[in-house]
Design a protein around this motif. Sequence first.
Motif, mmCIF file in Angstrom:
data_model
loop_
_atom_site.group_PDB
_atom_site.id
_atom_site.type_symbol
_atom_site.label_atom_id
_atom_site.label_comp_id
_atom_site.label_asym_id
_atom_site.label_seq_id
_atom_site.Cartn_x
_atom_site.Cartn_y
_atom_site.Cartn_z
ATOM 1 N N ILE A 104 0.837 -1.202 0.000
ATOM 2 C CA ILE A 104 0.000 0.000 0.000
ATOM 3 C C ILE A 104 0.872 1.252 0.000
ATOM 4 O O ILE A 104 0.601 2.223 -0.722
ATOM 5 N N LYS A 105 1.941 1.246 0.782
ATOM 6 C CA LYS A 105 2.852 2.394 0.809
ATOM 7 C C LYS A 105 3.443 2.657 -0.565
ATOM 8 O O LYS A 105 3.559 3.813 -1.003
ATOM 9 N N HIS A 106 3.829 1.603 -1.256
ATOM 10 C CA HIS A 106 4.404 1.777 -2.592
ATOM 11 C C HIS A 106 3.391 2.408 -3.541
ATOM 12 O O HIS A 106 3.723 3.326 -4.312
ATOM 13 N N ILE A 107 2.146 1.923 -3.503
ATOM 14 C CA ILE A 107 1.107 2.483 -4.366
ATOM 15 C C ILE A 107 0.867 3.950 -4.037
ATOM 16 O O ILE A 107 0.749 4.798 -4.929
ATOM 17 N N VAL A 108 0.809 4.258 -2.750
ATOM 18 C CA VAL A 108 0.552 5.632 -2.315
ATOM 19 C C VAL A 108 1.680 6.564 -2.728
ATOM 20 O O VAL A 108 1.451 7.664 -3.264
ATOM 21 N N LEU A 109 2.911 6.139 -2.504
ATOM 22 C CA LEU A 109 4.055 7.007 -2.794
ATOM 23 C C LEU A 109 4.267 7.238 -4.284
ATOM 24 O O LEU A 109 4.828 8.272 -4.686
ATOM 25 N N SER A 110 3.828 6.284 -5.097
ATOM 26 C CA SER A 110 4.024 6.424 -6.543
ATOM 27 C C SER A 110 2.818 7.032 -7.242
ATOM 28 O O SER A 110 2.811 7.170 -8.470
ATOM 29 N N ALA A 111 1.781 7.401 -6.470
ATOM 30 C CA ALA A 111 0.549 7.903 -7.063
ATOM 31 C C ALA A 111 0.757 9.273 -7.709
ATOM 32 O O ALA A 111 1.435 10.140 -7.166
ATOM 33 N N LYS A 112 0.171 9.442 -8.879
ATOM 34 C CA LYS A 112 0.170 10.717 -9.599
ATOM 35 C C LYS A 112 -1.260 11.014 -10.030
ATOM 36 O O LYS A 112 -1.946 10.132 -10.557
ATOM 37 N N PRO A 113 -1.757 12.257 -9.849
ATOM 38 C CA PRO A 113 -1.100 13.350 -9.147
ATOM 39 C C PRO A 113 -0.965 13.056 -7.655
ATOM 40 O O PRO A 113 -1.481 12.052 -7.170
ATOM 41 N N THR A 114 -0.269 13.939 -6.951
ATOM 42 C CA THR A 114 -0.029 13.751 -5.523
ATOM 43 C C THR A 114 -1.343 13.534 -4.781
ATOM 44 O O THR A 114 -2.349 14.195 -5.045
ATOM 45 N N LEU A 115 -1.308 12.609 -3.830
ATOM 46 C CA LEU A 115 -2.525 12.279 -3.099
ATOM 47 C C LEU A 115 -2.968 13.397 -2.166
ATOM 48 O O LEU A 115 -2.142 14.048 -1.522
ATOM 49 N N THR A 116 -4.289 13.570 -2.084
ATOM 50 C CA THR A 116 -4.889 14.526 -1.158
ATOM 51 C C THR A 116 -5.202 13.872 0.176
ATOM 52 O O THR A 116 -4.978 14.453 1.238
ATOM 53 N N CYS A 117 -5.747 12.645 0.127
ATOM 54 C CA CYS A 117 -6.051 11.937 1.366
ATOM 55 C C CYS A 117 -6.212 10.447 1.093
ATOM 56 O O CYS A 117 -6.305 10.013 -0.061
ATOM 57 N N PHE A 118 -6.255 9.698 2.177
ATOM 58 C CA PHE A 118 -6.371 8.244 2.151
ATOM 59 C C PHE A 118 -7.662 7.888 2.879
ATOM 60 O O PHE A 118 -7.831 8.224 4.052
ATOM 61 N N ILE A 119 -8.611 7.252 2.188
ATOM 62 C CA ILE A 119 -9.819 6.735 2.830
ATOM 63 C C ILE A 119 -9.610 5.246 3.026
ATOM 64 O O ILE A 119 -9.596 4.473 2.065
ATOM 65 N N GLY A 120 -9.420 4.846 4.276
ATOM 66 C CA GLY A 120 -9.125 3.460 4.588
ATOM 67 C C GLY A 120 -10.266 2.792 5.314
ATOM 68 O O GLY A 120 -11.005 3.424 6.077
ATOM 69 N N ASP A 121 -10.418 1.500 5.090
ATOM 70 C CA ASP A 121 -11.423 0.717 5.791
ATOM 71 C C ASP A 121 -11.026 0.634 7.260
ATOM 72 O O ASP A 121 -9.955 0.132 7.602
ATOM 73 N N GLY A 122 -11.914 1.113 8.142
ATOM 74 C CA GLY A 122 -11.595 1.150 9.561
ATOM 75 C C GLY A 122 -11.460 -0.202 10.207
ATOM 76 O O GLY A 122 -10.997 -0.300 11.345
ATOM 77 N N VAL A 123 -11.843 -1.293 9.500
ATOM 78 C CA VAL A 123 -11.623 -2.611 10.071
ATOM 79 C C VAL A 123 -10.126 -2.913 10.142
ATOM 80 O O VAL A 123 -9.692 -3.741 10.939
ATOM 81 N N PHE A 124 -9.339 -2.210 9.333
ATOM 82 C CA PHE A 124 -7.880 -2.222 9.440
ATOM 83 C C PHE A 124 -7.427 -0.861 9.975
ATOM 84 O O PHE A 124 -6.630 -0.157 9.362
ATOM 85 N N GLY A 125 -7.951 -0.502 11.150
ATOM 86 C CA GLY A 125 -7.721 0.828 11.692
ATOM 87 C C GLY A 125 -6.257 1.164 11.880
ATOM 88 O O GLY A 125 -5.769 2.192 11.396
ATOM 89 N N ALA A 126 -5.513 0.302 12.566
ATOM 90 C CA ALA A 126 -4.106 0.588 12.849
ATOM 91 C C ALA A 126 -3.281 0.595 11.572
ATOM 92 O O ALA A 126 -2.435 1.484 11.362
ATOM 93 N N LEU A 127 -3.489 -0.373 10.709
ATOM 94 C CA LEU A 127 -2.726 -0.466 9.460
ATOM 95 C C LEU A 127 -2.882 0.791 8.619
ATOM 96 O O LEU A 127 -1.889 1.376 8.153
ATOM 97 N N THR A 128 -4.118 1.231 8.418
ATOM 98 C CA THR A 128 -4.351 2.367 7.538
ATOM 99 C C THR A 128 -3.847 3.676 8.145
ATOM 100 O O THR A 128 -3.296 4.522 7.440
#
Length: 478
Positions: A104-128
């Motif tokens: 997930i970090k790799h996908i986020v860091l390589s995202a274009k255009p730059t990311l504004t925010c991350f909407i994560g499933d809260g069932v993986f609260g700590a991970l996201t």
Amino acid sequence: MKAEETTDTHTHVVIFPCPVQGHVSTMLKLAQLLSLHRFHITFITTDCIHHRLHRFGDIQALLQTHPTLQFKTFPDGLPHNHPRSGESLVDLFHSINLHAKPHIKHIVLSAKPTLTCFIGDGVFGALTVDVANEVSIPIIHFRTISASCFWTYFCVPKLFQSNQLPIRGDEDMDRVITCIPGMENVFRCRDLPSFCRGTESDIVFPMNSMAFETRETLRARALILNTFEDLEGSVLSQIRLHFPRVFTIGPLHAQLNSRQDSNPETTPSTNCVWEVDRSCVTWLDSQPLKSVIYVSFGSIATVTREKLLEIWYGLVKSKKRFLWVVRHDMDGGDRVPAELEEGTKERGFIVGWAPQEEVLAHKAVGGFLTHSGWNSTLESLAAGVPMICWPAFGDQHVNSRFVSEVCKVGLDMKDVACDRDIVERMVNDLMGHRREEFLNSAEALALLANQSVSPAGSSYSHLDHLMHYIKSLGQDII
């Protein structure tokens, strides 16, 4: 697509759902809604889910309709032939928690255009939250459960502190829970999430893990819930004491329908990871008004052959018409008693998977025998269809009590023997003796649900506020 006042070619949101049907379908609807407003969306899921979406849904139709939406995938770490359902679902959650972060970090860091925010499933609260913090992106949590269930999860530590938990055996199951603010005296011990029982083999998360993941949402910037204010207002007021920024944008399927023109290429089935059999809609077209009870236990729960046969006998004995979804991984055998085959030919129709939103909205459907997953519950409420609730695990016990005791739109069949006579009686109560009572309550709630996603409705307004809030988060990105 309807012309929207708000368009945005710079805001970029990454969305990561738990890789199971109900979570993926719900969060993909949010992705479509944001894409309608020209937000760039990167939707992250596992290779397995992506493959099933390609096979049984229609990703290409989604991408053509939503050109600012893209999919990124990663391996879930499980063997190809792993079932990823029923009791084995616990393996999927553990594997995601162990292996997903670097992907997930790799996908986020390589995202274009730059990311504004991350909407994560809260069932993986700590991970996201950890991923978002490590890459310095604002995090919003989405919970696909009801507000009532989210609040119950959050209050688990309080239940221990007040000696309302643990549950002390079967003789304790009808004891009333008195200290969940906003829901005092609504739930009995048997209505709490299944992990509170501590004895079930189908528990996906242990109690301390689920309570921990829920409280991790305190570290998020905001919380999104698939519900509406008129449905769960008293609980939402309690949640907002701890989570000041809560966006209630449901029912999401109705919200999406209200904001886009009907397009046969982007039906709800395009989000499906099971093969849809549309022959059941043709069958429904030939049935009388409100005469059919629809039966489905969702995409994950398993049913033993013994229980399946008891339900089947009960449906046939009720003499009511029925449409039943029996997944190919849950029927447990091929030999069927002759009386069931004959009864099904007369009044029933069985498919491996149905287009549920369309089925529930069909004029021939007058009731729903359900596992009480939140998506199924909301879809039934929005369609004005009363329910018989037969919960299996997780949040379903809370939802079934909410339907029967708070909304008064159905019957709760939890913790009773899966017996053909009980099924017969419940079906006849819902579809016969008490039909008008339940239909009147269900139709009143359906009106409120659909008003909420109409312009100026609470959920419609909350989605607009959410989009403005996401855009404002772009100012936090350095």
